[in-house]
Structure formats: C-alpha cells, structure tokens
Design an enzyme around this catalytic site. Structure first.
Site, PDB file in Angstrom:
ATOM      1  N   ARG A  81      -2.745  10.423   6.195  1.00 22.64           N
ATOM      2  CA  ARG A  81      -3.005   9.061   6.833  1.00 22.64           C
ATOM      3  C   ARG A  81      -2.304   8.039   5.671  1.00 22.64           C
ATOM      4  NH1 ARG A  81      -6.636   4.791   6.245  1.00 22.64           N
ATOM      5  NH2 ARG A  81      -7.842   5.943   5.292  1.00 22.64           N
TER       6      ARG A  81
ATOM      7  N   GLU B 233      -7.023   1.566  -2.780  1.00 21.28           N
ATOM      8  CA  GLU B 233      -5.487   1.752  -3.322  1.00 21.28           C
ATOM      9  C   GLU B 233      -5.010   0.171  -3.442  1.00 21.28           C
ATOM     10  OE1 GLU B 233      -3.815   4.444  -0.487  1.00 21.28           O
ATOM     11  OE2 GLU B 233      -1.814   3.659  -0.747  1.00 21.28           O
TER      12      GLU B 233
ATOM     13  N   HIS C 285     -11.927  11.911   1.523  1.00 20.14           N
ATOM     14  CA  HIS C 285     -11.744  10.610   2.159  1.00 20.14           C
ATOM     15  C   HIS C 285     -11.811  10.365   3.840  1.00 20.14           C
ATOM     16  CE1 HIS C 285     -11.153   6.233   2.054  1.00 20.14           C
ATOM     17  NE2 HIS C 285     -10.090   6.381   2.418  1.00 20.14           N
TER      18      HIS C 285
ATOM     19  N   PHE D 289       0.852  -1.222  -0.043  1.00 22.16           N
ATOM     20  CA  PHE D 289       0.051  -0.034  -0.045  1.00 22.16           C
ATOM     21  C   PHE D 289       0.817   1.248   0.046  1.00 22.16           C
ATOM     22  CE2 PHE D 289      -4.548   0.733   1.190  1.00 22.16           C
ATOM     23  CZ  PHE D 289      -5.092  -0.284   0.326  1.00 22.16           C
TER      24      PHE D 289
ATOM     25  N   GLN E 154      -7.858  14.645   4.105  1.00 17.33           N
ATOM     26  CA  GLN E 154      -7.503  13.546   3.124  1.00 17.33           C
ATOM     27  C   GLN E 154      -8.168  13.621   1.883  1.00 17.33           C
ATOM     28  OE1 GLN E 154      -6.505   9.326   3.473  1.00 17.33           O
ATOM     29  NE2 GLN E 154      -4.686  10.290   3.249  1.00 17.33           N
TER      30      GLN E 154
ATOM     31  N   ARG F 126      -0.943   9.395  -0.385  1.00 13.42           N
ATOM     32  CA  ARG F 126      -1.913   9.875  -1.183  1.00 13.42           C
ATOM     33  C   ARG F 126      -2.189  11.295  -1.441  1.00 13.42           C
ATOM     34  NH1 ARG F 126      -6.505   6.330   2.431  1.00 13.42           N
ATOM     35  NH2 ARG F 126      -5.747   4.354   1.532  1.00 13.42           N
TER      36      ARG F 126
ATOM     37  N   LEU G  61     -15.348   5.176  -3.640  1.00  9.84           N
ATOM     38  CA  LEU G  61     -13.812   4.786  -3.619  1.00  9.84           C
ATOM     39  C   LEU G  61     -13.314   3.805  -4.269  1.00  9.84           C
ATOM     40  CD1 LEU G  61     -11.239   6.122  -1.788  1.00  9.84           C
ATOM     41  CD2 LEU G  61     -11.478   3.456  -0.767  1.00  9.84           C
TER      42      LEU G  61
ATOM     43  N   HIS H 210      -8.596  11.336  -1.070  1.00  7.76           N
ATOM     44  CA  HIS H 210      -7.977  10.032  -1.862  1.00  7.76           C
ATOM     45  C   HIS H 210      -7.909  10.066  -3.305  1.00  7.76           C
ATOM     46  CE1 HIS H 210      -7.487   5.607  -2.902  1.00  7.76           C
ATOM     47  NE2 HIS H 210      -7.538   5.593  -1.488  1.00  7.76           N
TER      48      HIS H 210
HETATM   49  C1  LIG Z   1     -14.604   3.214   0.939  1.00 10.52           C
HETATM   50  C2  LIG Z   1     -13.664   3.296   1.852  1.00 10.52           C
HETATM   51  C3  LIG Z   1     -12.770   2.217   2.222  1.00 10.52           C
HETATM   52  C4  LIG Z   1     -11.692   2.437   3.111  1.00 10.52           C
HETATM   53  N1  LIG Z   1     -10.819   1.206   3.273  1.00 10.52           N
HETATM   54  C5  LIG Z   1      -9.834   1.278   4.376  1.00 10.52           C
HETATM   55  C6  LIG Z   1      -8.812   0.442   4.174  1.00 10.52           C
HETATM   56  O1  LIG Z   1      -8.740  -0.491   3.533  1.00 10.52           O
HETATM   57  N2  LIG Z   1      -8.026   0.440   5.426  1.00 10.52           N
HETATM   58  C7  LIG Z   1      -8.094   1.459   6.086  1.00 10.52           C
HETATM   59  O2  LIG Z   1      -7.186   1.463   7.220  1.00 10.52           O
HETATM   60  N3  LIG Z   1      -8.994   2.382   6.287  1.00 10.52           N
HETATM   61  C8  LIG Z   1      -9.851   2.482   5.114  1.00 10.52           C
HETATM   62  N4  LIG Z   1     -11.023   3.291   5.106  1.00 10.52           N
HETATM   63  C9  LIG Z   1     -11.160   4.400   6.093  1.00 10.52           C
HETATM   64  C10 LIG Z   1     -11.672   3.461   7.453  1.00 10.52           C
HETATM   65  O3  LIG Z   1     -12.789   2.698   6.829  1.00 10.52           O
HETATM   66  C11 LIG Z   1     -12.409   4.660   8.414  1.00 10.52           C
HETATM   67  O4  LIG Z   1     -11.495   5.583   8.721  1.00 10.52           O
HETATM   68  C12 LIG Z   1     -12.853   3.906   9.400  1.00 10.52           C
HETATM   69  O5  LIG Z   1     -13.677   2.690   9.142  1.00 10.52           O
HETATM   70  C13 LIG Z   1     -13.450   4.670  10.585  1.00 10.52           C
HETATM   71  O6  LIG Z   1     -13.986   3.686  11.649  1.00 10.52           O
HETATM   72  P1  LIG Z   1     -14.582   4.418  13.094  1.00 10.52           P
HETATM   73  O7  LIG Z   1     -14.790   3.152  13.866  1.00 10.52           O
HETATM   74  O8  LIG Z   1     -13.701   5.482  13.555  1.00 10.52           O
HETATM   75  O9  LIG Z   1     -16.030   5.054  12.423  1.00 10.52           O
HETATM   76  P2  LIG Z   1     -17.126   4.371  11.400  1.00 10.52           P
HETATM   77  O10 LIG Z   1     -16.863   3.030  11.308  1.00 10.52           O
HETATM   78  O11 LIG Z   1     -17.643   5.315  10.874  1.00 10.52           O
HETATM   79  O12 LIG Z   1     -18.183   4.332  12.621  1.00 10.52           O
HETATM   80  C14 LIG Z   1     -18.933   5.558  13.074  1.00 10.52           C
HETATM   81  C15 LIG Z   1     -20.124   4.984  14.165  1.00 10.52           C
HETATM   82  O13 LIG Z   1     -20.466   6.171  14.899  1.00 10.52           O
HETATM   83  C16 LIG Z   1     -21.939   6.337  14.614  1.00 10.52           C
HETATM   84  N5  LIG Z   1     -22.242   7.566  14.669  1.00 10.52           N
HETATM   85  C17 LIG Z   1     -22.039   8.687  14.234  1.00 10.52           C
HETATM   86  N6  LIG Z   1     -22.533   9.833  14.757  1.00 10.52           N
HETATM   87  C18 LIG Z   1     -23.423   9.466  15.441  1.00 10.52           C
HETATM   88  C19 LIG Z   1     -24.270   9.912  16.401  1.00 10.52           C
HETATM   89  N7  LIG Z   1     -24.500  11.762  16.491  1.00 10.52           N
HETATM   90  N8  LIG Z   1     -24.957   9.411  17.422  1.00 10.52           N
HETATM   91  C20 LIG Z   1     -24.872   7.948  17.334  1.00 10.52           C
HETATM   92  N9  LIG Z   1     -23.848   7.311  16.582  1.00 10.52           N
HETATM   93  C21 LIG Z   1     -23.044   8.016  15.727  1.00 10.52           C
HETATM   94  C22 LIG Z   1     -22.352   5.753  13.138  1.00 10.52           C
HETATM   95  O14 LIG Z   1     -23.579   5.279  13.253  1.00 10.52           O
HETATM   96  C23 LIG Z   1     -21.312   4.354  13.294  1.00 10.52           C
HETATM   97  O15 LIG Z   1     -21.737   3.514  14.028  1.00 10.52           O
HETATM   98  C24 LIG Z   1     -11.945   3.390   4.031  1.00 10.52           C
HETATM   99  C25 LIG Z   1     -12.830   4.363   3.975  1.00 10.52           C
HETATM  100  C26 LIG Z   1     -13.608   4.303   2.777  1.00 10.52           C
HETATM  101  C27 LIG Z   1     -14.824   5.085   2.997  1.00 10.52           C
END
Ligand SMILES: Cc1cc2nc3c(=O)[nH]c(=O)nc-3n(C[C@H](O)[C@H](O)[C@H](O)COP(=O)(O)OP(=O)(O)OC[C@H]3O[C@@H](n4cnc5c(N)ncnc54)[C@H](O)[C@@H]3O)c2cc1C
Length: 604
Positions: A415, A253, A380, A121, A234, A309, A250, A236
């Site tokens: 990142r 990568e 992203h 990556f 970021q 990125r 998306l 992407h």
């Molecule tokens: C398409 C895509 C592919 C990606 N691929 C990769 C990868 O391969 N490797 C990598 O390292 N990263 C990747 N990323 C980045 C990574 O997926 C995210 O940064 C990461 O999943 C975020 O996780 P989190 O647990 O912080 O938040 P999330 O998984 O977004 O969870 C947020 C949670 O908070 C809840 N929430 C939000 N606001 C409120 C509120 N006010 N009240 C109650 N609940 C709320 C939501 O409902 C959800 O349950 C990718 C991102 C995208 C968009």
C-alpha cells in the site's frame, strides 16, 4: 434456549473507524435503519491515529496530477497485484470524498491561495496527501462522527462481535457481547458491513492499536467468505525503536515528505545506494535534487527516502544486519538537518509535524528539531483481507460487505501511504450504499438460534476452566514472538513451516485458556476470546507466505528473492475447506482494460 436482547437493523456496520463511519453515513442517508458496533469508545478507533494524510489527485499543489497518475502510482506501488477496478474507482472518486469531508466540516491545512494543501508521500508522483498537520485521522474521525451522529445512526460502543449469523448462504446478523458488563447482544440485520481494521496484533512490533486482532478477517472466513492476498503484510520503515516501551509506535512518512533523510551510523544517506530500476527515472540523482523536490520544485524528482515502504523497510533491515545500524537496532531519521536550509526550521518542524515533535519529546526525551530520531521497521498494515467485488464491496457471502483495512484488493502487494484514508472514504461509502440497496431488496432472514447458543456457551468456557488454566496473555505473546521472528519482514520456507507447527500447538493451548474474576471489563477474558481470530489469521498468513514462492511488495522471501512471472499473474484466495482447514487457490489477477493499460504506460 437462552434469551438475548435483539437489535434490529437494515444495515449493521461492525467498526467505527473511517470505513465503518463512512459506510454507516451512506446507509443511513439512503433510508436504511443503521446500527454501528465498535469494540472501543466512539472516537477511539484506530483511524484516529492516522497521521500523514489522505491521497487524492486534486492537483492543488501540482496541476499535473490527475486520477490516471494516481491510478498508475497505486498499481506500480502494489506491483500489479491490485484489483485494477478498485484502484480506478479509488483514484477517480477520492477527490470528491475529500471535498465532501471538507463540506462536512474538516479543516484541512491550506495552500497560500486557500485550497486544500497536499503533501509528498512515498510512491506518489506528485504532492497528493490532503492533511491536517500530522493529525489527519483525528480530523477525519471527528468530522465523520459529527456528521453521522445527527443522522439517527445507533451506536453500540465497547461491544465485540463474536460471530456472524447466516440464513443458508446469506449473512443476516451478528452476535457478540458488551465489554462493560460482559452480557451478550444479538443483532438481526438485512445486510452487514465489516469495517474492523487490521491484524497487526499478531506481531510483536507493531504500530497498530489493541483493536487490531484480525476479528473481521476471521469472522468473514468462518462465515464462509474468501480472503485474498494474506501474505502481503506491510512493515512500515519508520517505527520508534527506543525506549523499549514504545517500540513499534509509528513515525509518520510525513517526516520524509517534509525533507527527513535516512542515515546509517556512519552518517551515510544509504537510500541512494539502492534505487529499483522501475523507479529510477522518477528518483532524484542527488541530495540537492531531492531537497528541491520536497520544497515543491516541479522540475526535481523525489528523494529515494520516498520510495515505496516495502523497499525502504528492506534497505533499513539490510543496514542493520550489516552492522551499520543505530545503537538500539534501527537507523537514523533526520529532519533536524533542514536547519542548514531553512532559518526558521524549528518552527517549521513544529508546525508541520506537531505530533512527531511531542511524541519524541514525551516518549524518548528527544527534540527532533535538534537531533535525529532512531527508527526501524514496524508491522503496520494488512494489504490482504476479505475478498470483495470492486464496485459493491460485497464479499463472497451474500449480504456480507467489507470496507477499509479488513477488505482486500485496492493495494495489491504493497500500500502507498495515504491510500488507506482515501480507501476508507471511497469504499466505505460504496459499502454503505450497496449494503442499503441489498437490504431494501431483501426481507429479513431467519436467525439460527442454535448457532447463537453454541457461540455463547463457547465464549463462557474460559470462566469454567478458571484462572489456573492456560494463560491467554502467554499464548498471545508467544504467537506475536513467533510471527515476528518466523513470518516477518524477511521470510524463508522452513521458518514459516516452523511457525505453522507453533501455531498448531498454540491453538490447542488457546482452547484450554482460562480466566478468573467476573464478566465486567475482564481483559483476560477478552484476550482469550480474541485468540482464536489471531491464530486463525496467523496460520493463513504463514500458509499464503509459503505458497507465494517469490518476493513481491510486502512479501520478501530470502529463498526466492526475485519476482516470478508465474506468480505475477495470480492472487492467492483462501477459504475454509469442507474439512475446516484453509484451502488456497491461485486466482487470476483482475485483467486491465485497454484504457487502464494506457494510464500505466503514460507514466513509464
Ligand atoms: C499510527 C498510524 C498512522 C497512520 N497514518 C496513516 C495516514 O496518514 N494515511 C493513511 O492513509 N493511512 C494511515 N494509517 C493506516 C490507517 O490509519 C488505517 O489503515 C485505517 O485507519 C483503518 O481504518 P478502518 O476504518 O479500516 O479501521 P479502524 O479505524 O481500525 O476501525 C476498526 C473498527 O472496528 C472495530 N472492531 C474491530 N473488531 C471488532 C469486533 N470484533 N467487534 C466490534 N467492533 C470491532 C474497532 O473497535 C474499530 O471501531 C496509519 C496507521 C497507523 C497505525
């Protein structure tokens, strides 16, 4: 005073993505009564969309890898704006967190000798991303849910938190509503962990899901916590650009990690034209060397498509601006070319990138095993977020913790791909552990019912104004267009000032937003309530963007295109001033220890 159903917890986790679930598992395992609130259904959090993998220096594919190299890569990628303590903990602990996930049932892709397979990556010196095809997030969420659900964690699905509750300085709970029926819910907790993800929905073109309305950032800020590095957003390099309905989705990568190359409309691999000096010694001199690298030749260096990125996104932007882009305003990403090298390329691509194959086939009627994709930058990830203490993940508000994308520090100015999923596991665990510890040491605080009642009253006001009042969707759309145009991938001061003026007007309009209908699943109402968060955080991104008068990582200033020695020393910390307005301070970057300095120098 109205009465609301009260849910009592030792630890309340807001968010059920990777960070929230990992935090809840840890808190609950240490004996804390734990509740999780999520805006969407369990299993639908944004993490489920993650594709390419999670970075951990296990050395399964290249035994030269270890935590010191991962640490140095993360710091270089973040242009030394990172909290080095967090980068150290992340690099050291990620392998154990990945193995733990495997022990809980995650089925990773395998090397021939049965170890967890790791892929290349951008910005990672060695193949480092543990993955499950290009559906790693799905496997992560499935595993964490399976594990967590049996620990007695209580889940509140489709519920949105509107405000955090405080007793003096300390956070003691949260108040929100359930989306299904529109009824209010009160959570009384000894500690709260925010794991609410990012801010991408402030922009028009984004890879982010509908949940990414900056809620956690705004909840923390309004509760008095400091935010950090908010100028670093970021973009992407590879989002879909065609057809218009899917713009921004998306393209992992992983495509470039498997040998995909970037070309302009003249068929030129333009990334070889612009290799930053600090990456030159690690970057291939020829396409042939780049191909050998992605095939696992340890003597080869990575192709320039796998530079960081921020850099790749800007190179694409430059090609498009120079008139060398693809028909729909992007450039070409070609993985089909590997048929020149691999006789079984069609099966290989389908096996390694199954989601990408289906995504393009179904959404763009394009077969990526035969034709190049059209791609362009998409908003992203937010490197900035809630400022936390590195070891414990506690914010500047006692009892309020944050982990995952809504927290700041680990990634600095940019990142590296794959470092988010490992971030969720490492710091989700830590946040859960320390929140439970905090809860054990403290009694329950007192809820300020006046604040609860005011929040409930404000939340219902859009119904009083009715459907003829300001349209919340129109306000949201105008904000997204302005942020895209004025605080996007290339920034200048007068445009960001203009964005601030627009945001101020949109704030007044948002305060007049109205909706019709009833409280059950009313998306207009939900949007009206999200607006405040989006506007608050957009203003902060623009302010921080103006303050940082240099270009670094995800923040590129056309009027200050170089890095500055002065800004190299500081992070920007933003908190709510006594006048209710954002207050920016320059705070020194966390200093490197001697050992960490050596770890960086070893890799130069
Ligand atoms: C398409 C895509 C592919 C990606 N691929 C990769 C990868 O391969 N490797 C990598 O390292 N990263 C990747 N990323 C980045 C990574 O997926 C995210 O940064 C990461 O999943 C975020 O996780 P989190 O647990 O912080 O938040 P999330 O998984 O977004 O969870 C947020 C949670 O908070 C809840 N929430 C939000 N606001 C409120 C509120 N006010 N009240 C109650 N609940 C709320 C939501 O409902 C959800 O349950 C990718 C991102 C995208 C968009």
């Amino acid at each position: 005073m109205a009465e609301y159903p009260i849910h009592e917890y030792d630890v309340l986790v807001v968010g059920a993505g990777g960070a929230g679930l990992r935090a809840a598992i840890e808190a609950s395992a240490s004996g804390a009564k734990t509740g999780v609130v999520t805006k969407s259904l369990l299993g639908k959090a944004h993490t489920v969309m993650a594709e390419g993998g999670m970075a951990a220096a296990m050395g399964n594919v290249d035994d030269r890898d270890n935590w010191r190299v991962h640490f140095a890569d993360t710091m270089r990628g973040g242009q030394y704006m990172n909290n080095c303590r967090m980068a150290e903990l992340h690099a050291k602990e990620a392998p154990a967190r990945v193995k733990e996930l495997e022990a809980w049932g995650a089925i990773f892709d395998r090397t021939k000798d049965g170890k967890i397979l790791q892929r290349n990556f951008g910005g990672h010196r060695y193949p480092r991303l543990a993955h499950v095809g290009d559906r790693t997030g799905l496997e992560m969420i499935r595993t964490l849910q399976d594990h967590g659900i049996h620990q007695g964690i209580e889940f509140h699905m489709e519920a949105t938190i509107l405000t955090l509750l405080k007793d003096g300085e300390r956070c003691v709970g949260a108040f929100g509503y359930d989306r299904e029926r529109g009824r209010f819910k009160l959570f009384h907790a000894k500690a709260v962990v925010l794991a609410t993800g990012g801010i991408g929905r402030a922009y028009q073109i984004t890879s982010n899901s509908w949940e990414y309305t900056a809620d956690g950032h705004a909840l923390a800020y309004n509760a008095g916590a400091a935010l950090l590095d908010m100028e670093f957003v970021q973009f992407h390099p590879t989002g879909m650009v065609w057809p218009p309905s899917v713009k921004g989705i998306l393209v992992t990568e992983g495509v470039r990690g498997e040998g995909g190359v970037l070309k302009n409309k003249d068929g030129k691999r333009f990334m070889f034209d612009d290799i930053p000096e600090n990456y030159r010694s690690q970057t291939a001199d020829t396409p042939e060397e780049g191909w050998r690298y992605v095939q696992g030749d340890k003597s080869a260096r990575r192709p320039p498509e796998l530079l960081t990125r921020d850099h790749v996104a800007r190179c694409i932007n430059r090609e498009v601006k120079a008139g060398r882009g693809s028909p729909h305003g992007g450039v070409f990403l070609d993985i089909a070319w590997i048929k020149e090298k691999l006789p079984n390329s069609v099966e290989h691509i389908k096996k390694k990138l199954p989601s990408m194959y289906h995504q393009f086939k179904q959404l763009a009627d394009l077969d990526i095993t035969q034709e190049p994709m059209e791609i362009g930058p998409t908003t992203h990830y937010a490197m900035g977020g809630i400022q936390v203490e590195g070891d414990t993940q506690m914010s500047s508000v006692p009892g309020l913790f944050a982990a995952g994308e809504c927290a700041a520090g680990l990634h600095g100015a940019n990142r590296l791909g794959g470092n988010s999923l490992s971030d969720l596991l490492v710091f989700g665990k830590r946040a859960g552990e320390y929140a439970a510890k905090f809860a054990k040491e403290r009694g329950a605080g007192k809820i300020d019912m006046a604040h609860v009642d005011t929040t409930a009253k404000l939340a219902l006001e859009p119904f009083e104004r009715g459907a003829a009042a300001e349209n919340p969707f129109a306000v949201q759309q105008e904000l997204q267009e302005s942020m895209q145009k004025l605080v996007g991938i290339v920034r200048v001061e007068n445009e960001m000032q203009r964005a601030l003026e627009i945001i101020a007007k949109l704030k007044s309009r948002a305060a007049q937003a109205g909706v019709g209908g009833h409280r059950e699943y009313n998306t207009g109402w939900h949007t009206a309530l999200d607006l405040d968060n989006l506007l608050t955080i957009s203003e902060i991104v623009a302010l921080a963007g103006i303050e940082r008068k240099e270009s670094r990582g995800g923040h590129f200033r056309d009027d200050y295109p170089e890095r500055s020695a002065e800004f190299a020393k500081v992070n920007l910390r933003i908190s709510k001033g006594a006048d209710g307005k954002p207050r920016i301070e320059r705070v020194p970057v966390v200093p490197l220890t001697e050992d960490l300095t050596h770890a960086i120098e070893e890799q130069k």
